[in-house]
Design a protein around this motif. Structure first.
Motif, mmCIF file in Angstrom:
data_model
loop_
_atom_site.group_PDB
_atom_site.id
_atom_site.type_symbol
_atom_site.label_atom_id
_atom_site.label_comp_id
_atom_site.label_asym_id
_atom_site.label_seq_id
_atom_site.Cartn_x
_atom_site.Cartn_y
_atom_site.Cartn_z
ATOM 1 N N GLU A 1 40.049 37.447 38.996
ATOM 2 C CA GLU A 1 38.855 36.763 38.618
ATOM 3 C C GLU A 1 38.859 35.637 37.694
ATOM 4 O OE1 GLU A 1 36.274 39.776 36.759
ATOM 5 O OE2 GLU A 1 36.294 40.993 38.482
ATOM 6 N N GLN A 2 40.070 35.573 36.930
ATOM 7 C CA GLN A 2 40.236 34.326 35.973
ATOM 8 C C GLN A 2 41.054 33.296 36.493
ATOM 9 O OE1 GLN A 2 38.609 34.156 33.355
ATOM 10 N NE2 GLN A 2 37.768 36.009 33.767
ATOM 11 N N ASP A 3 41.653 33.587 37.669
ATOM 12 C CA ASP A 3 42.309 32.669 38.609
ATOM 13 C C ASP A 3 43.590 32.288 37.726
ATOM 14 O OD1 ASP A 3 43.053 31.186 40.746
ATOM 15 O OD2 ASP A 3 41.957 29.101 40.049
ATOM 16 N N THR A 4 44.333 33.169 36.983
ATOM 17 C CA THR A 4 45.533 32.918 36.014
ATOM 18 C C THR A 4 46.693 33.622 36.902
ATOM 19 O OG1 THR A 4 43.814 32.643 34.230
ATOM 20 C CG2 THR A 4 46.508 33.024 33.891
ATOM 21 N N ALA A 5 47.773 32.869 37.004
ATOM 22 C CA ALA A 5 49.116 33.307 37.358
ATOM 23 C C ALA A 5 49.454 34.523 36.365
ATOM 24 C CB ALA A 5 50.120 32.244 37.519
ATOM 25 N N THR A 6 49.856 35.668 36.801
ATOM 26 C CA THR A 6 49.825 36.621 35.868
ATOM 27 C C THR A 6 51.130 37.737 36.699
ATOM 28 O OG1 THR A 6 47.807 36.799 35.372
ATOM 29 C CG2 THR A 6 48.943 38.910 34.775
#
Length: 414
Positions: A176-181
């Motif tokens: 949802e936050q389009d963040t590489a995790t």
């Protein structure tokens, strides 16, 4: 002035293994530098504090090598800062950086400091977090990729759903936050991340921890299992072929590599109290404590909050999440009473839903995949937005349809 909660949201890279020597003119600044030395981001640095200001600094290095960083306090022109800086330049080793703490807001003086090679000028009174940021920035290469945020998810007791929350949080941040995790399962013997993400990686975190000399960015990339375009998993082998009596710095190198590789690292911390788990929790950028609404969890949460307050004076409070609220026929401590006993706010209360969570676990899915509109999925979405700072940005976004004159009048009034 910015409050502590806002400053603690900064992502400040840990200071490398350097030597710092401070020469203060006031006891307040000496106490400040000593307190900075206790911050989690300064663990590798060696700090020494002396009195005497610029004069003492010049005298100290006439026949001795200079450290990586010299901090000098000056109370204005009466302290003859320019004279001492010129003398210091004659004895300073190449590469030594100088930070000045001043008491005079003078642009002309500031320019003369910069012309003499001063790396940073801070106006007193200086907050610890500002001095930490200044020193950290000295060793961050210009244009370097920002360091990633580590989020440690820990349990107040066993069986409160730490892994479930950590895995769903990482999945939500990535999706949802389009963040590489990266989700790192630190329970080497009994980890469940590979099951929850329906993965069967041949390698994982054990190879990174038990062979730290071999670990580099290339090997780390091979150890990560791809769950989606934005989410990677560092899985635990979940085998009992060896014990996990790890040393205190066992995960330091791994975390340094992960922070350099991705913007967000979610740590699924097992419920065990060891030197490495304590160190890892204290050094994290963000801490989430998962608890159940019962007496043992309340006591343990209170103990954890006390410990973290003592060891993280320049960071925001950990987020406390109550999980499994509303189990039928189970006496529970009310949410308001739980928060009052801790003298903190409860970040979220996830309702008990055996069918939803059981289905997700058995299918190797996340809550958002099984039932996107559920209360639990909404909580994970809100938590993910808050941790990445997107919730604050959303609240701060101006109303584009508000008349321009009204906005200007409100700005003028404020």
């Amino acid at each position: 002035m910015t409050d502590l909660n806002e400053t603690s949201e900064r992502i400040i890279a840990p200071v490398p293994r350097i030597t710092i020597q401070a020469f203060c003119e006031t006891q307040e600044s000496a106490t400040l530098v000593e307190s900075v030395g206790l911050d989690r981001r300064m663990n590798k640095a060696h700090i020494k504090v002396q009195m005497g200001g610029g004069a003492a600094a010049v005298e100290a290095y006439r026949h001795a090598p200079t450290p990586n960083v010299i901090v000098i306090e000056t109370q204005g022109m009466k302290s003859r800062p320019l004279e001492y800086l010129d003398s210091l330049a004659e004895v300073c080793d190449e590469g030594t950086k100088v930070v000045v703490i001043g008491h005079v807001n003078d642009v002309a003086l500031y320019r003369q400091f910069i012309q003499r090679g001063v790396s940073e000028y801070l106006m007193a009174p200086v907050r610890p977090i500002d001095l930490i940021q200044a020193i950290s920035d000295l060793f961050t290469a210009p244009g370097a990729k920002p360091v990633g945020r580590t989020v440690a998810v820990v349990g107040a007791k066993g069986g409160v759903g730490v892994s479930t929350l950590a895995h769903n949080l990482a999945w939500t941040i990535a999706r949802e936050q389009d963040t590489a995790t990266v989700i790192a399962d630190l329970d080497i013997a009994f980890g469940t991340a590979s099951l929850n993400f329906n993965q069967d990686p041949p390698q994982g975190i054990a190879e990174a921890v038990f062979a730290p000399d071999r670990l580099d960015s290339i090997l780390l990339d091979r150890l990560l299992s791809k769950c989606s375009d934005r989410l990677s998993l560092l899985a635990a082998p979940a085998t009992l072929d060896r014990t996990t009596d790890l040393g205190e710095p066992a995960f330091d190198h791994l975390l340094d590599l992960l922070r350099a590789a991705v913007p967000c690292v979610v740590l699924d911390v097992p419920h065990q109290w060891t030197a490495w788990s304590r160190r890892l929790m204290i050094s994290a950028d963000e801490i989430i404590i998962v608890a159940s609404p019962e007496l043992a969890a309340l006591r343990n949460t209170k103990n954890l909050l006390t410990l973290l307050k003592q060891n993280r004076p320049n960071d925001r409070k950990p987020r406390v999440i109550l999980n499994g609220v509303g189990v039928p026929k189970r006496p529970e401590i009310a949410l308001a009473e739980f928060a009052k006993s801790l003298d903190t706010t409860i970040g979220a209360a996830i309702p008990f839903d055996a069918a939803l969570f059981g289905t997700a676990a058995n299918n190797g899915q996340m809550i958002g995949e099984v039932q996107a509109g559920s209360k639990a999925a909404e909580i994970f979405s809100s938590l993910a937005a808050s941790i990445t700072g997107r919730a604050e940005l959303k609240r701060a976004r101006p109303n584009l349809f508000e008349p321009l004159l009204s906005r200007l009048a409100r700005r003028k009034a404020s």
